[in-house]
Design a protein around this motif. Structure first.
Motif, PDB file in Angstrom:
ATOM      1  N   PRO A   7     -16.154 -58.118 -38.519  1.00  0.00           N
ATOM      2  CA  PRO A   7     -17.019 -58.226 -37.830  1.00  0.00           C
ATOM      3  C   PRO A   7     -16.659 -57.534 -36.731  1.00  0.00           C
ATOM      4  N   ASP A   8     -17.471 -57.192 -35.500  1.00  0.00           N
ATOM      5  CA  ASP A   8     -17.289 -57.101 -34.475  1.00  0.00           C
ATOM      6  C   ASP A   8     -16.329 -57.033 -33.323  1.00  0.00           C
ATOM      7  N   LEU A   9     -14.933 -57.278 -33.521  1.00  0.00           N
ATOM      8  CA  LEU A   9     -14.038 -58.116 -32.310  1.00  0.00           C
ATOM      9  C   LEU A   9     -14.665 -57.854 -31.061  1.00  0.00           C
ATOM     10  N   THR A  10     -14.722 -56.709 -30.566  1.00  0.00           N
ATOM     11  CA  THR A  10     -14.718 -55.596 -29.269  1.00  0.00           C
ATOM     12  C   THR A  10     -15.397 -56.535 -28.373  1.00  0.00           C
ATOM     13  N   GLU A  11     -15.084 -56.490 -26.777  1.00  0.00           N
ATOM     14  CA  GLU A  11     -14.730 -57.078 -26.021  1.00  0.00           C
ATOM     15  C   GLU A  11     -15.588 -56.744 -24.870  1.00  0.00           C
ATOM     16  N   PRO A  12     -16.773 -56.287 -24.700  1.00  0.00           N
ATOM     17  CA  PRO A  12     -16.887 -55.460 -23.264  1.00  0.00           C
ATOM     18  C   PRO A  12     -15.934 -55.552 -22.195  1.00  0.00           C
ATOM     19  N   ALA A  13     -15.664 -54.305 -21.328  1.00  0.00           N
ATOM     20  CA  ALA A  13     -15.084 -54.343 -20.331  1.00  0.00           C
ATOM     21  C   ALA A  13     -15.413 -55.400 -19.297  1.00  0.00           C
ATOM     22  N   GLN A  14     -14.600 -56.132 -18.418  1.00  0.00           N
ATOM     23  CA  GLN A  14     -15.220 -57.329 -17.404  1.00  0.00           C
ATOM     24  C   GLN A  14     -14.928 -56.616 -16.194  1.00  0.00           C
ATOM     25  N   GLN A  15     -16.119 -56.574 -15.497  1.00  0.00           N
ATOM     26  CA  GLN A  15     -16.471 -56.085 -14.151  1.00  0.00           C
ATOM     27  C   GLN A  15     -16.518 -56.778 -13.012  1.00  0.00           C
ATOM     28  N   LYS A  16     -16.779 -58.020 -13.118  1.00  0.00           N
ATOM     29  CA  LYS A  16     -16.949 -58.980 -12.195  1.00  0.00           C
ATOM     30  C   LYS A  16     -15.864 -60.416 -12.509  1.00  0.00           C
ATOM     31  N   GLU A  17     -15.482 -60.439 -11.245  1.00  0.00           N
ATOM     32  CA  GLU A  17     -14.403 -62.242 -11.500  1.00  0.00           C
ATOM     33  C   GLU A  17     -15.593 -62.953 -12.198  1.00  0.00           C
ATOM     34  N   LYS A  18     -14.541 -63.821 -13.017  1.00  0.00           N
ATOM     35  CA  LYS A  18     -15.707 -65.474 -13.729  1.00  0.00           C
ATOM     36  C   LYS A  18     -14.900 -66.702 -13.061  1.00  0.00           C
ATOM     37  N   ILE A  19     -15.858 -67.572 -12.691  1.00  0.00           N
ATOM     38  CA  ILE A  19     -14.994 -68.558 -12.211  1.00  0.00           C
ATOM     39  C   ILE A  19     -16.067 -70.242 -12.516  1.00  0.00           C
ATOM     40  N   ALA A  20     -15.417 -70.751 -13.497  1.00  0.00           N
ATOM     41  CA  ALA A  20     -16.092 -71.753 -13.633  1.00  0.00           C
ATOM     42  C   ALA A  20     -14.628 -73.687 -13.314  1.00  0.00           C
TER      43      ALA A  20
END
Length: 467
Positions: free
Chosen positions: A254-267
């Motif tokens: 399967p395609d395991l690629t991860e899109p480039a993150q462009q914004k900080e995430k806070i959870a």
């Protein structure tokens, strides 16, 4: 693996392991080590790595299957881990739990674990029992005892393990299980790989049988033998026991690629059992084996490994936010070498309730900014290489040579080149201060970061450092 290795078997041999771990490796020159590597493939596709070492009269046999957390059925989270347990329930010639009895009665220990990109099984035995280990591993690769009774039993065992290690444990999934779920977008990288209880309970017998037939085949596996043995004799035994096992038809990856993150995430997560707040942050890693990947390995040493690391000095020694800070690449689930898909570099700490998360992140940003603004000095770079080199060679001696077998088996499985074990140090020595700065600017940017805050629900245990 601190969490998923709680299925450790044969712990009574811990004293033996402590002695074996202290034994030196073979040195080829005063400055480095050369690991003996013989690599070949059987006609059925099994990748075989032999690495003799006569230092101690023991041998490690390790079988790795290229199936882990990521590639499991979408409505069957935890399936790969459940299957790891099934592998100890009996095979064609060994009854339920007899594999364990066979190894332990011959003075050995064994274990199995599930990781992002593989599931592994290994035995450490006296050298004269190598054939016993090879026969037993081939027996369960050839035909596992997949029965409804065994499945139901192990569903209960795995369900209880999830409850003990995660659901009923303060900080149980922090950060190893939870952070990837917030940081990643691709389901294969972001689902609850330890398993939702409803998914574990829903697994059907035909699904388990199909999983075994597909993935537990020689052409989807590697075998590493490390220790005191004769390579010619080992080759003959491997051909005898593994050679007749048929290959399977493997599905496309399967395609395991991860899109480039462009914004900080806070959870944020509420932890009803935790008595202090905790914070973790992770940055997406460069592609495995790229120049930046090796640079990140050294940045890891600079930032979070050891009491001399920049984050320890800033967050613990200088500011007193916590009693310790931990982290790394593929931390808690392996190391920076034994994975093949997208990965995070992470750091985490359980901190004083009087401290705000913003203070920790601000202090962290000031440390990282020093790496972005100018190249590190050569002395800092050299020290990080020395630390990494020490940790690398120390890991190769762990569990009587299992650490070496782990590298050889994964390099065979993912790179088709276990001899990479002898080029790692040279790759890190190629890293320059300029590459460190370039890598930090590209991968340690805030927009590539995911932050996870743990809100404690239990009564604080007091003030001051980490409990």
């Amino acid at each position: 693996m601190p969490h998923l290795r709680k299925t450790l078997l044969g712990i009574s041999a811990a004293a033996l392991l402590a002695v074996l771990a202290s034994l030196p490796m073979q040195a080829s020159e005063p400055d480095g080590f050369t690991v003996p590597v013989t690599y070949y493939k059987l006609p059925n596709g099994l990748r075989v790595v032999l690495s003799p070492d006569p230092t101690a009269p023991t041998v490690v046999t390790a079988v790795y299957y290229r199936i882990g957390f990521r590639v499991e059925p979408k409505d069957r989270t935890g399936f790969a881990h459940l299957f790891e347990h099934m592998m100890f329930q009996g095979s064609e010639n060994l009854g339920k739990m007899e594999f364990i009895k066979l190894v332990e009665s011959n003075g050995g220990i064994l274990n199995g674990s599930t990781r992002f990109d593989f599931t592994n099984y290994f035995e450490l035995l006296p050298s004269n029992k190598l054939e016993t280990a090879l026969w037993a591993e081939a027996d369960r690769m050839k035909g596992l005892a997949i029965t409804d009774e065994n499945l139901k039993n192990q569903q209960g065992v795995v369900g209880n393990e999830v409850k003990v290690n995660v659901l009923n444990q303060p900080y149980g999934g922090f950060p190893w299980l939870w952070l990837p779920q917030y940081a990643n977008e691709n389901w294969y990288n972001s689902h609850n790989f330890y398993g939702d209880l409803k998914d574990i309970e829903a697994a059907k017998l035909d699904e388990v049988q199909a999983f075994f037939k597909t993935y537990y085949a020689p052409n989807n596996a590697s075998l590493a033998v490390v220790g005191d043995f004769d390579p010619a004799e080992a080759k003959a035994m491997i051909a005898k026991y593994f050679g007749p096992i048929p290959a399977s038809k493997l599905p496309s990856s399967p395609d395991l690629t991860e899109p480039a993150q462009q914004k900080e995430k806070i959870a944020s997560r509420k932890d009803a059992l935790a008595n202090r707040p905790a914070l973790a942050f992770g940055y997406h890693m460069p592609p495995r084996n790229s120049p930046e990947y090796f640079a990140m390995g050294l940045l890891d040493q600079m930032l979070v490994q050891g009491d001399d690391s920049l984050l320890y000095q800033e967050l613990v020694k200088k500011r007193g936010f916590a009693g310790s800070v931990s982290g790394g690449i593929n931390t808690d689930l392996g190391d920076m070498f034994d994975y093949s898909g997208p990965m995070l570099w992470t750091a985490s700490l359980i901190y004083d309730p009087s401290v705000k998360p913003e203070q920790i992140l601000s202090a962290t940003d000031s440390v990282i900014e020093s790496l972005l603004s100018k190249p590190v000095d050569q002395a800092t770079l050299d020290r990080s290489v020395t630390k990494l080199r020490s940790n690398l060679y120390d890991s190769m001696t762990q569990f009587g040579g299992f650490g070496r077998a782990n590298l050889l088996a994964t390099f065979a499985l993912f790179d088709d080149n276990p001899a990479r074990i002898n080029t790692l140090e040279a790759e890190f020595r190629k890293v320059t201060p300029e590459l460190i700065q370039k890598t930090a600017r590209e991968y340690l940017r805030k927009t590539n970061r995911t932050v996870l805050e743990i809100d404690p629900g239990a009564k604080p245990a007091g003030t001051g450092g980490q409990p």
